[in-house]
Design a protein around this motif. Structure first.
Motif, PDB file in Angstrom:
ATOM      1  N   LEU A   6     114.018  -5.411  -6.340  1.00 45.96           N
ATOM      2  CA  LEU A   6     115.355  -5.116  -7.191  1.00 45.96           C
ATOM      3  C   LEU A   6     115.206  -5.034  -8.663  1.00 45.96           C
ATOM      4  N   CYS A   7     114.302  -6.329  -8.949  1.00 46.51           N
ATOM      5  CA  CYS A   7     114.271  -6.499 -10.414  1.00 46.51           C
ATOM      6  C   CYS A   7     113.280  -5.495 -11.322  1.00 46.51           C
ATOM      7  N   ASN A   9     113.163  -2.211  -9.777  1.00 49.87           N
ATOM      8  CA  ASN A   9     113.606  -0.701  -9.646  1.00 49.87           C
ATOM      9  C   ASN A   9     115.032  -0.774  -9.131  1.00 49.87           C
ATOM     10  N   GLY A  10     115.938  -1.803  -9.260  1.00 53.40           N
ATOM     11  CA  GLY A  10     117.094  -1.666  -8.499  1.00 53.40           C
ATOM     12  C   GLY A  10     118.202  -2.397  -9.212  1.00 53.40           C
ATOM     13  N   ASP A  11     119.155  -2.655  -8.652  1.00 54.33           N
ATOM     14  CA  ASP A  11     120.442  -3.375  -9.575  1.00 54.33           C
ATOM     15  C   ASP A  11     120.404  -4.775  -9.113  1.00 54.33           C
ATOM     16  N   SER A  12     119.689  -5.553 -10.104  1.00 54.21           N
ATOM     17  CA  SER A  12     119.604  -7.001  -9.868  1.00 54.21           C
ATOM     18  C   SER A  12     120.148  -7.563 -11.190  1.00 54.21           C
ATOM     19  N   ALA A  15     121.626  -3.700 -15.223  1.00 55.96           N
ATOM     20  CA  ALA A  15     121.654  -2.176 -14.692  1.00 55.96           C
ATOM     21  C   ALA A  15     120.268  -1.648 -14.105  1.00 55.96           C
ATOM     22  N   PRO A  16     120.345  -0.894 -13.224  1.00 57.03           N
ATOM     23  CA  PRO A  16     119.111  -0.033 -12.662  1.00 57.03           C
ATOM     24  C   PRO A  16     118.430   0.582 -13.911  1.00 57.03           C
ATOM     25  N   SER A  18     117.023   3.438 -13.897  1.00 53.34           N
ATOM     26  CA  SER A  18     117.554   4.996 -13.968  1.00 53.34           C
ATOM     27  C   SER A  18     118.838   4.980 -14.644  1.00 53.34           C
ATOM     28  N   HIS A  19     119.698   4.063 -14.562  1.00 54.36           N
ATOM     29  CA  HIS A  19     120.935   3.881 -15.136  1.00 54.36           C
ATOM     30  C   HIS A  19     120.713   3.789 -16.652  1.00 54.36           C
ATOM     31  N   SER A 157     126.402   6.390 -15.289  1.00 57.00           N
ATOM     32  CA  SER A 157     126.328   5.745 -13.884  1.00 57.00           C
ATOM     33  C   SER A 157     126.873   4.433 -14.042  1.00 57.00           C
ATOM     34  N   GLY A 159     126.933   0.405 -16.553  1.00 58.59           N
ATOM     35  CA  GLY A 159     126.130  -0.694 -16.820  1.00 58.59           C
ATOM     36  C   GLY A 159     126.975  -1.712 -17.380  1.00 58.59           C
TER      37      GLY A 159
END
Length: 162
Positions: A6-7, A9-12, A15-16, A18-19, A157, A159
């Motif tokens: 998650l750290c 490539n995710g939402d940890s 914000a991810p 990609s966002h 998206s 943040g």
């Protein structure tokens, strides 16, 4: 999904990626901000550069460290397009997260070349990915600050805005 994945490539903790990198035009990515040493483009190019080296080390390819820190940054007038730089970074982040999800492989020792004159380091895949996550988190934070200074935060998206 593991917290390490998650750290990467995710939402940890933030914000991810990609966002953070969405809805940024070529012009905005390359724009200089007064007082900032690098553009968004340069920050993301730098993350993609070191992320690729990390992934090579994890794969057993002892890619040498650059001779100088300047080799790890590209100018805003670099010929590689912004969309390609962003895609290289996001694809690499997904690859790193995939490696992080392989619990059995995380404790495997890998060799990580150091700058000239310093000994090659040996660490686990987990340690190298933790270092990458910290590195990317630092630079993604700089991207968020640059976006705030450019009046382009939060992204569509979402943040953190606090």
């Amino acid at each position: 999904m593991s917290e390490l994945a998650l750290c990467l490539n995710g939402d940890s903790a933030f914000a991810p990626p990609s966002h953070i990198l969405e809805n940024i035009s070529e012009e905005m990515a390359r724009r200089s901000v007064a007082g900032a040493p690098h553009s968004i483009y340069a920050e993301v190019w730098h993350m993609a550069f070191w992320q690729q080296i990390t992934l090579q080390w994890v794969a057993g390819i002892e890619t040498p460290c650059p001779v100088s820190a300047a080799e790890g940054f590209r100018a805003a007038d670099d010929k590689e397009g912004w969309d390609l730089v962003r895609k290289r970074f996001l694809d690499g982040a997904e690859e790193a997260a995939k490696v992080a999800r392989d619990a059995e492989g995380l404790e495997r020792a890998i060799r990580c070349p150091s700058p000239a004159g310093k000994p090659t380091r040996t660490m686990t895949v987990r340690e190298q990915l933790e270092s990458l996550a910290a590195h990317n988190g630092y630079h993604l934070g700089r991207v968020v600050l640059l976006r705030q200074m450019l009046g382009s935060w939060p992204p569509p998206s979402g943040g953190f805005t606090w």
